[in-house]
Design an enzyme around this catalytic site. Structure first.
Site, PDB file in Angstrom:
ATOM      1  N   ASN A   1       0.879  -1.162   0.008  1.00  0.00           N
ATOM      2  CA  ASN A   1      -0.065   0.008  -0.055  1.00  0.00           C
ATOM      3  C   ASN A   1       0.915   1.192  -0.138  1.00  0.00           C
ATOM      4  O   ASN A   1       0.305   2.386   0.223  1.00  0.00           O
ATOM      5  CB  ASN A   1      -0.985   0.159   1.268  1.00  0.00           C
TER       6      ASN A   1
ATOM      7  N   HIS B   1     -14.874  -0.782   5.587  1.00  0.00           N
ATOM      8  CA  HIS B   1     -13.695  -1.747   6.083  1.00  0.00           C
ATOM      9  C   HIS B   1     -14.249  -2.203   7.672  1.00  0.00           C
ATOM     10  O   HIS B   1     -14.858  -1.736   8.291  1.00  0.00           O
ATOM     11  CB  HIS B   1     -12.452  -0.575   6.427  1.00  0.00           C
TER      12      HIS B   1
ATOM     13  N   GLU C   1     -15.782   4.675   3.611  1.00  0.00           N
ATOM     14  CA  GLU C   1     -14.600   4.885   2.985  1.00  0.00           C
ATOM     15  C   GLU C   1     -14.556   6.041   1.891  1.00  0.00           C
ATOM     16  O   GLU C   1     -15.650   6.074   1.191  1.00  0.00           O
ATOM     17  CB  GLU C   1     -13.949   3.575   2.442  1.00  0.00           C
TER      18      GLU C   1
ATOM     19  N   SER D   1     -11.415  -0.278   0.099  1.00  0.00           N
ATOM     20  CA  SER D   1     -10.117  -0.806   0.018  1.00  0.00           C
ATOM     21  C   SER D   1      -9.927  -2.112  -0.659  1.00  0.00           C
ATOM     22  O   SER D   1      -8.797  -2.632  -1.200  1.00  0.00           O
ATOM     23  CB  SER D   1      -9.627  -1.101   1.352  1.00  0.00           C
TER      24      SER D   1
ATOM     25  N   ASP E   1     -13.174   7.513   6.041  1.00  0.00           N
ATOM     26  CA  ASP E   1     -11.957   6.989   5.913  1.00  0.00           C
ATOM     27  C   ASP E   1     -11.218   7.151   4.770  1.00  0.00           C
ATOM     28  O   ASP E   1     -11.748   6.505   3.784  1.00  0.00           O
ATOM     29  CB  ASP E   1     -12.161   5.527   6.408  1.00  0.00           C
TER      30      ASP E   1
ATOM     31  N   HIS F   1      -6.808   5.166   2.052  1.00  0.00           N
ATOM     32  CA  HIS F   1      -6.094   4.827   0.662  1.00  0.00           C
ATOM     33  C   HIS F   1      -6.412   6.050  -0.442  1.00  0.00           C
ATOM     34  O   HIS F   1      -5.830   6.024  -1.274  1.00  0.00           O
ATOM     35  CB  HIS F   1      -6.841   3.518  -0.006  1.00  0.00           C
TER      36      HIS F   1
ATOM     37  N   LYS G   1       0.089   3.747   4.703  1.00  0.00           N
ATOM     38  CA  LYS G   1      -0.134   3.545   3.312  1.00  0.00           C
ATOM     39  C   LYS G   1       0.826   4.476   2.404  1.00  0.00           C
ATOM     40  O   LYS G   1       2.050   4.079   2.558  1.00  0.00           O
ATOM     41  CB  LYS G   1      -1.416   3.614   2.975  1.00  0.00           C
TER      42      LYS G   1
HETATM   43  C1  LIG Z   1      -9.936   1.602   4.447  1.00  0.00           C
HETATM   44  C2  LIG Z   1      -8.997   1.203   5.721  1.00  0.00           C
HETATM   45  N1  LIG Z   1      -9.155   1.862   6.919  1.00  0.00           N
HETATM   46  C3  LIG Z   1      -8.435   1.470   7.991  1.00  0.00           C
HETATM   47  C4  LIG Z   1      -7.434   0.649   7.915  1.00  0.00           C
HETATM   48  C5  LIG Z   1      -6.619   0.241   9.118  1.00  0.00           C
HETATM   49  O1  LIG Z   1      -5.456   0.945   9.149  1.00  0.00           O
HETATM   50  P1  LIG Z   1      -4.266   0.706   9.903  1.00  0.00           P
HETATM   51  O2  LIG Z   1      -3.458  -0.684   9.157  1.00  0.00           O
HETATM   52  O3  LIG Z   1      -3.267   1.873  10.004  1.00  0.00           O
HETATM   53  O4  LIG Z   1      -4.676   0.104  11.307  1.00  0.00           O
HETATM   54  C6  LIG Z   1      -7.281   0.023   6.638  1.00  0.00           C
HETATM   55  C7  LIG Z   1      -6.123  -0.965   6.250  1.00  0.00           C
HETATM   56  O5  LIG Z   1      -5.385  -1.523   7.006  1.00  0.00           O
HETATM   57  C8  LIG Z   1      -7.953   0.396   5.501  1.00  0.00           C
HETATM   58  O6  LIG Z   1      -7.758  -0.125   4.548  1.00  0.00           O
END
Ligand SMILES: Cc1ncc(COP(=O)(O)O)c(C=O)c1O
Length: 389
Positions: free
Chosen positions: A45, A131, A174, A178, A203, A206, A237
């Site tokens: 990522n 997510h 989101e 993802s 969120d 990405h 990421k």
């Molecule tokens: C859309 C989304 N939100 C939150 C997270 C969580 O983030 P982190 O890896 O920093 O815990 C992720 C991926 O890991 C994600 O793809």
């Protein structure tokens, strides 16, 4: 208990849905060593390839030299070194928000946001493909949860109208999904938020560093920078480090500092992660060429795959899903690609809905044309064998 767990694990195996952890050694931003063989990594990522950028790595070292290897305390006790405050101000200013707070990672940030800001009597409207961290956060909330069809504004509005709540409404999405790589209809969601006096929580894990002229994120595409009630993004990421940030106004951030349990009761991020994230943010702000190089790769690989006959669904940007269907078939394809030196993952339930197992891979800035040509040809051959093209 172990009998029960073993029997469930056997069933998971039979379905082709069993997961193992692969131990590997990074060789460069795009190459890894696994089982004694070199692979092209197609599931990072680190879209801008900044996790190995010399300035980012150097900044991590300098922060470690200055502050130590760990913070060994929560933010609310003795964990808030000045680097936190500086980075919080910088990321908030970049994204157009008044205030920011750093959490240990995106998962914990999401858990903290929804479970803390919503309460009994409220209603949360959540995209069906959100997510897992958003889903788990809703599970901790006492608010009513209503799921709307993926990106379906009409369905969402119907559900908002039907739900006669006296509490507050929250829309949760989101910005870039993802596992599907498609983009939320942020402008329409924002209009609904205004029309129904709801709050919107996004969120942008990405989207950060990738979307918009300055890489601010999906909000920039819609001229809506700073317009969400709560914005979550990660440093793990495209910013090549680790950790997450929540941006909003003073009241909401202060409330999270005082009530979010995933902020209060955990050890703060190590200085190296903060130093690296700050250096990466500086690079992204200083030069849009990183982003342009990434997008040139995205277009090249997408065009090649489309020309090969793949259906890339509604994905747009660096996340590319190729839907296979059955778990076992997706794993077979993954294994065949591994044979050819391509490291990517078959994504299966519960991460994605049943029957939509897929190959998911990502485009990063450091991929070369040769890497991408090789990837397209390997996928074309495997796709043909499995009747996808
Ligand atoms: C859309 C989304 N939100 C939150 C997270 C969580 O983030 P982190 O890896 O920093 O815990 C992720 C991926 O890991 C994600 O793809």
């Amino acid at each position: 208990m172990r009998d029960r767990l073993s029997s469930t694990l056997s069933k998971i195996r039979e379905k082709g849905n069993y997961r193992t952890i692969k131990y590997l050694e990074p060789l460069s931003s795009t190459r890894i060593m696994y089982n004694g063989r070199e692979y092209l990594n197609l599931c990072s990522n680190s879209y801008l390839s900044l996790h190995t950028h010399q300035k980012v790595v150097e900044a991590a070292k300098q922060a470690t030299d200055r502050y130590g290897a760990g913070i060994c305390s929560s933010r609310s006790v003795s964990g808030s070194i000045d680097l936190y405050g500086i980075l919080e101000e910088e990321i908030a200013a970049y994204k157009g928000y008044k205030k920011g707070i750093i959490f240990s990672n995106g998962y914990m940030a999401n858990i903290g946001i929804i479970s803390t800001l919503t309460r009994e009597g409220d209603t949360i409207f959540s995209d069906e493909l959100n997510h897992s961290s958003l889903i788990d956060s809703m599970r901790l909330s006492r608010a009513k949860k209503i799921i709307y069809k993926h990106k379906d504004i009409d369905d969402l509005e119907r559900k908002i109208k039907k739900e006669n709540t006296t509490g507050r409404r929250f829309i949760v999405t989101e910005t870039v999904f993802s596992m599907d790589g498609d983009i939320a209809p942020l402008a329409d969601l924002h209009k609904l938020k205004e029309r129904y006096e709801a709050s919107i929580i996004v969120d942008d894990a990405h989207g950060t560093g990738v979307f918009g002229r300055q890489g601010i994120g999906v909000e920039e595409l819609h001229s809506l920078c700073g317009a969400m009630d709560v914005h979550m993004g990660t440093f793990g990421k495209s910013l090549g480090s680790f950790g997450a940030f929540v941006l909003s106004d003073e009241v909401i951030i202060d409330f999270l500092i005082n009530r979010a349990r995933t902020f209060m009761y955990t050890t703060a991020l190590p200085p190296a992660a903060l130093g690296a994230a700050r250096a990466a943010l500086g690079l992204v702000q200083k030069s849009i060429s990183f982003k342009d190089e990434l997008w040139s790769n995205i277009e090249y690989l997408r065009d090649g795959l489309k020309e090969a006959g793949f259906n890339l669904q509604e994905s747009f940007g660096p996340i590319i899903p190729i839907i296979v269907g059955e778990d076992k078939a997706a794993v077979e394809m993954q294994e065949e690609l591994l044979e050819q030196g391509l490291f990517l993952q078959a994504i299966r339930p519960p991460t994605v809905p049943g029957g939509t197992s897929r190959l998911r891979f990502t485009v990063v800035r450091d991929l070369t044309r040769e890497d991408m040509n090789y990837t397209i040809e390997a996928l074309r051959a495997v796709g043909k064998k499995h009747g996808l093209v």
